[in-house]
Design a protein around this motif. Structure first.
Motif, short mmCIF file in Angstrom:
data_model
loop_
_atom_site.label_atom_id
_atom_site.label_comp_id
_atom_site.label_asym_id
_atom_site.label_seq_id
_atom_site.Cartn_x
_atom_site.Cartn_y
_atom_site.Cartn_z
N ALA A 1 34.49 10.56 27.82
CA ALA A 1 35.70 8.51 27.81
C ALA A 1 36.06 8.62 29.03
CB ALA A 1 36.54 9.70 26.89
N PHE A 2 36.32 9.47 30.35
CA PHE A 2 37.34 8.79 31.28
C PHE A 2 35.62 8.56 31.35
CE2 PHE A 2 40.65 12.29 30.50
CZ PHE A 2 41.20 11.53 30.65
N LEU A 3 34.67 8.16 31.63
CA LEU A 3 33.60 7.93 32.13
C LEU A 3 33.29 6.03 31.50
CD1 LEU A 3 30.62 10.67 33.14
CD2 LEU A 3 32.46 9.71 33.95
N ILE B 1 35.38 -1.40 31.38
CA ILE B 1 35.76 -2.31 31.71
C ILE B 1 35.02 -3.35 32.38
CG2 ILE B 1 37.34 -2.57 33.69
CD1 ILE B 1 39.36 -0.35 32.91
N LEU B 2 33.81 -3.18 33.35
CA LEU B 2 32.95 -3.83 34.23
C LEU B 2 32.23 -4.26 33.54
CD1 LEU B 2 31.81 -0.88 36.40
CD2 LEU B 2 33.25 -2.89 36.99
N MET C 1 35.90 14.58 28.79
CA MET C 1 35.26 13.38 30.12
C MET C 1 34.16 12.46 30.00
SD MET C 1 34.44 17.21 32.22
CE MET C 1 33.71 18.61 30.80
N TYR D 1 40.49 0.41 25.99
CA TYR D 1 41.86 1.83 25.52
C TYR D 1 41.37 2.42 24.38
CZ TYR D 1 44.97 4.92 26.02
OH TYR D 1 45.85 6.63 24.25
N PHE E 1 38.04 11.18 39.24
CA PHE E 1 37.96 11.83 37.61
C PHE E 1 38.28 12.51 37.75
CE2 PHE E 1 34.57 13.59 34.81
CZ PHE E 1 34.07 13.11 34.09
N TYR F 1 35.15 3.97 29.95
CA TYR F 1 36.62 3.65 29.73
C TYR F 1 35.80 2.34 30.93
CZ TYR F 1 40.60 0.93 29.37
OH TYR F 1 41.88 0.50 29.26
N PRO F 2 35.92 3.28 32.30
CA PRO F 2 35.68 2.43 33.54
C PRO F 2 34.17 1.41 33.49
CG PRO F 2 35.19 4.33 34.36
CD PRO F 2 35.90 4.80 32.69
N PHE G 1 27.48 -12.75 37.55
CA PHE G 1 28.20 -11.19 37.31
C PHE G 1 28.99 -10.42 38.70
CE2 PHE G 1 27.35 -6.71 37.95
CZ PHE G 1 28.00 -6.40 36.74
N PHE H 1 35.16 -8.24 31.94
CA PHE H 1 34.52 -8.82 32.98
C PHE H 1 33.53 -9.07 33.36
CE2 PHE H 1 39.02 -6.86 33.52
CZ PHE H 1 39.82 -8.12 34.41
N GLY H 2 32.23 -8.48 33.29
CA GLY H 2 30.67 -8.41 33.90
C GLY H 2 30.57 -10.01 33.17
N MET I 1 42.26 5.09 37.03
CA MET I 1 40.82 3.98 36.20
C MET I 1 40.64 2.84 37.46
SD MET I 1 38.95 4.20 33.56
CE MET I 1 39.96 5.75 33.29
N THR J 1 37.58 3.42 23.17
CA THR J 1 37.62 4.14 24.44
C THR J 1 37.94 5.24 23.52
OG1 THR J 1 37.69 3.53 26.59
CG2 THR J 1 37.63 5.67 26.05
N THR K 1 40.54 14.06 34.77
CA THR K 1 40.74 15.08 33.10
C THR K 1 41.40 16.22 33.07
OG1 THR K 1 39.81 16.50 35.03
CG2 THR K 1 37.79 15.29 33.59
N VAL L 1 36.52 2.21 38.73
CA VAL L 1 36.73 0.02 38.39
C VAL L 1 36.22 -0.11 39.48
CG1 VAL L 1 37.08 -1.93 37.80
CG2 VAL L 1 37.27 0.53 36.36
N ALA M 1 32.47 -12.23 39.00
CA ALA M 1 33.22 -11.21 38.32
C ALA M 1 33.59 -10.53 38.74
CB ALA M 1 32.57 -11.66 37.46
N MET M 2 32.55 -9.04 39.79
CA MET M 2 33.16 -8.46 40.00
C MET M 2 34.02 -8.38 41.35
SD MET M 2 32.31 -5.38 38.30
CE MET M 2 32.00 -6.67 36.70
#
Lengths: 120, 517, 94
Positions: free
Chosen positions: C52-54, C60-61, C50, C20, B201, C56-57, B5, C64-65, B148, C23, B205, B152, B8-9
């Protein structure tokens, strides 16, 4: 102008808190040329540092409103931590007096021999 | 945590950073400059460097400009009133030929001569969130993607950082450059983490409705409906209306708003559909003393002067959203916080730059000549030092171009923008074709250009730092000059250090440098 | 690089496209749920945006994880379907 005088002690308070936190760590103690702290002492100092951080937060919120105070605290937090790290990198000897003071035994208790760095 | 993991990160962190780092640096750099957008505006428009007026102008003194807007059939007209960051008022409207904006003398009420520049609020600030790519809103989408990726990157960065607490304060300036870069990257990344995450963030928004258009369309008949409702602007939901209606006295109307606010001044006065039967006058209460952008807007009908709406205090969720946008926009007046934002923004830039450099340092020995390495090398030079050089070229062209200058039919304001882009392109080419010693030469260029910009300001306007710092209303100009000079000194120091390091490296067994063409 | 090129491309496409879309769909789904719970429409929309913006990442993680991309793929499909059905169920909530 007098209104700006508040920010200096606020910054100093945060700076002290981070200096204390950094000086409980083995690598920085070695850099300042002082012996390691006992576990108990390290824990106590971390507690003091946390209290200082919280004190700064309440002070900032009291002085400004909660929005400005919080932002100011969060921003100065990063800045002061960075300053501590840069100073430790360039001239760690300026922290030596503080580091020695931290190791000084309190009157009733003595530092025990067993040491470790919990943060490592 | 399992090693798979983490690996991968690590992969995700490395490659999203390398691919989107150049966009991220541009966004953060322009955002950092936007913190002082009004101050930079004053530097770039010498005509607006005026002492504040002792008494505020009556709102009716902006009537001639409003009449122009009515004649031009503008969809809106607004005036931003002087405040303690800016002593001039400015009026804006959109005519058929494009956006029109004028600065107004705070004492006489006359229009000040136009410098012919977009300034920071017209070029640097929009660059921050649109990259000036207008095609299909592509710029905003790229900014969204990069933001975004930034979130990440922050999270994956924390995951792959093995000793986050043990190395919390670790900075070893005497180690080899690769180690030093990683230390700097970790330091600025970890210690600035709250800043990176919250600013990214809140930025997302603010543009939220742009990034989820289908979602908004399902919930609202039109995206505009959501925008108006969320910002207490529902009074703008009107039909176009018939032209030829009068606009009532702004001062008389304002008396009512003033009574509702208990004596506060507005920061902006908006006339929507000016001269139409459905016209509106709206007063935006100033929010200088708080973070939350309250949007306390009092709206009137512009034909009758009748009060239409005065929104109640926002409920918690909307208030939270306005707190986030407030802390991102920094419309409040708090000088210590403003400088903190500036410094922390530079810290973010430093993090992105050191990340790029670390990627190169850890691959230089093995793959210095490969196409991919050369590509990233040029890309990073152009996007880190290059954008700084281009910004300085933008400032210098602002001071050097004569008023009313135009070349091949290009207006003065556009010429400055051309300077920016041409110089930026040149730095990329420099990075790709002559990578040897690129950092030394570009740092030296920054140093020379920054000092030149400060000196040119003195020569062309007579405002040297000693003069500007002794007058409170010129502090923005003096501050910018001092930052330019400080930046110049820092860049010079960097260039000298880098050159010396390189010399040491040549006496020691050399590491293979990139091919020269 | 730990993974083969094809797998990596798959992951990138899954995050950029599927992530995307999922989300966006969960944004709608959550907003309708909140409206059904009695929150005004503008607040429900703002809150779920708000969140949704948390989300999505995190997605993504996860892509990939995760060791295999089957799980995220299935969940994304489910979210997308749910998000597109939700408006029909909650249409009286308008």
């Amino acid at each position: 102008m007098a209104a700006y005088l508040f920010y200096l002690p606020l910054g100093l308070c945060l700076f002290m808190a981070f200096a204390l936190l950094a000086l409980t760590q083995f690598t920085h103690r070695r850099a300042t040329g002082t012996a390691e702290l006992s576990t108990q002492r390290a824990r106590l100092i971390r507690l003091v540092a946390t209290a200082l951080l919280l004190f700064a937060l309440t002070g900032a919120i009291k002085h400004e409103n909660s929005g400005f105070g919080g932002l100011l605290w969060a921003g100065l937090l990063s800045l002061c931590a960075c300053t501590v790290a840069l100073l430790l990198g360039w001239c760690p000897q300026i922290f030596s007096p503080l580091a020695r003071l931290m190791a000084k035994p309190l009157p009733p208790e003595r530092p025990t021999g067993k040491t470790e760095t919990t943060l490592r | 945590m399992e090693p798979d993991f983490r690996r991968a990160m690590g992969w995700l962190h490395t490659w999203s950073g390398v691919v989107l780092g150049c966009i991220l640096f541009a966004i953060f750099w322009m955002g950092t400059l936007s913190v002082f957008d009004i101050e930079i505006d004053q530097w770039m428009k010498p005509a607006t460097r005026l002492p504040p007026a002792a008494q505020a102008l009556p709102l009716e003194s902006f009537r001639p400009s409003l009449n122009e807007a009515i004649a031009a059939r503008a969809p809106f007209w607004n005036v931003e009133l002087p405040n303690d960051r800016q002593s001039v008022a400015s009026v804006h409207y959109r005519s058929k030929s494009g956006a029109v904006s004028h600065d107004i003398d705070p004492v006489s009420g006359h229009v000040l001569p136009d410098t012919g520049t977009l300034g920071a609020s017209g070029f640097i600030f929009p660059f921050h969130y649109t990259l000036h790519i207008k095609l299909m809103n592509l710029g905003e989408w790229l900014v969204g993607l990069a933001s975004m990726a930034m979130l990440v990157l922050c999270v994956s960065g924390v995951i792959i950082h093995r000793k986050i607490f043990a190395e919390f304060f670790t900075f070893r300036p005497r180690k080899q450059s690769r180690r030093l870069l990683l230390d700097l990257h970790n330091l600025s990344g970890v210690l600035g983490l709250p800043f990176h995450i919250i600013l990214t963030f809140s930025g997302l928004t603010i543009l939220g409705a742009t990034f989820f258009p289908t979602g908004i369309k399902t919930l609202y008949p039109s995206p505009r409906g959501y925008f108006y409702e969320a910002n207490s602007l529902s009074f703008l939901n009107t039909k176009p209306g018939q032209p030829g209606a009068p606009v009532v006295s702004l001062d008389e109307t304002f008396k009512q708003a003033n009574a509702l606010w208990g004596g506060d001044r507005p920061e902006t006065v908006l006339v929507f559909n000016p001269g139409k039967t459905t016209g509106r006058i709206a007063f935006f209460r100033s929010t200088e003393q708080q973070v939350v952008m309250n949007r306390d807007v009092v709206a009137f009908s512009s034909t009758t002067g009748e009060l239409l709406s005065h929104p109640p205090a926002p409920r918690p969720i909307i208030r939270a959203q306005r707190f986030l946008s407030g802390l991102h926009f920094i419309h409040f007046h708090h000088w210590v916080l403003r400088w903190l934002y500036f410094v922390l923004g530079l810290g973010s830039c430093c993090m992105i730059a050191t990340g790029y450099l670390f990627w190169q340092e850890s691959r230089r020995a093995r793959q210095a000549g490969t196409f991919g390495f050369r590509l990233v090398e040029g890309l990073s030079a152009g996007s880190i030092t290059g954008i700084i050089i281009a910004t300085l070229a933008f400032f210098i062209s602002n001071r050097l171009l004569l008023p009313g200058a135009h070349i091949l039919g290009v207006e003065r304001a556009a010429l400055e923008v051309w300077c920016f882009y041409l110089v930026w392109l040149a730095t990329f080419l420099h990075g790709w074709f002559w990578p040897r010693g690129i950092w030394v030469s570009q740092s030296a260029a920054i140093s020379i250009l920054a000092a030149l910009a400060a000196v040119l300001n003195w020569l062309t306007t007579g405002d040297h730092p000693l003069h500007t710092l002794s007058h409170r209303y010129l502090w923005p100009v003096g501050g910018m000059d001092l930052v330019l000079l400080a930046g110049s000194a820092l860049a010079l120091l960097t260039a000298i250090r880098l050159a010396r390091r390189k010399q040491n490296a040549t006496t020691a067994p050399r590491q293979p440098a990139g091919k020269t063409t | 690089m730990a993974q083969s090129g094809l797998k990596t491309t798959g992951r990138i496409i899954l995050t950029l496209g599927g992530g995307y879309w999922a989300t966006s769909a969960s944004f709608v789904l959550f907003a309708f749920l909140m409206i059904a719970c009695g929150l005004p429409r503008v607040e429900a929309t703002t809150l779920s945006m708000m969140l949704a913006f948390l989300l999505y990442p995190c997605l993504i993680l996860w892509v990939f994880g995760a060791r295999r991309i089957g799980n995220p793929f299935v969940v994304f499909c489910a979210l997308i379907v749910a998000g597109h059905i939700a408006p029909f169920f909650f249409s009286q909530g308008h």
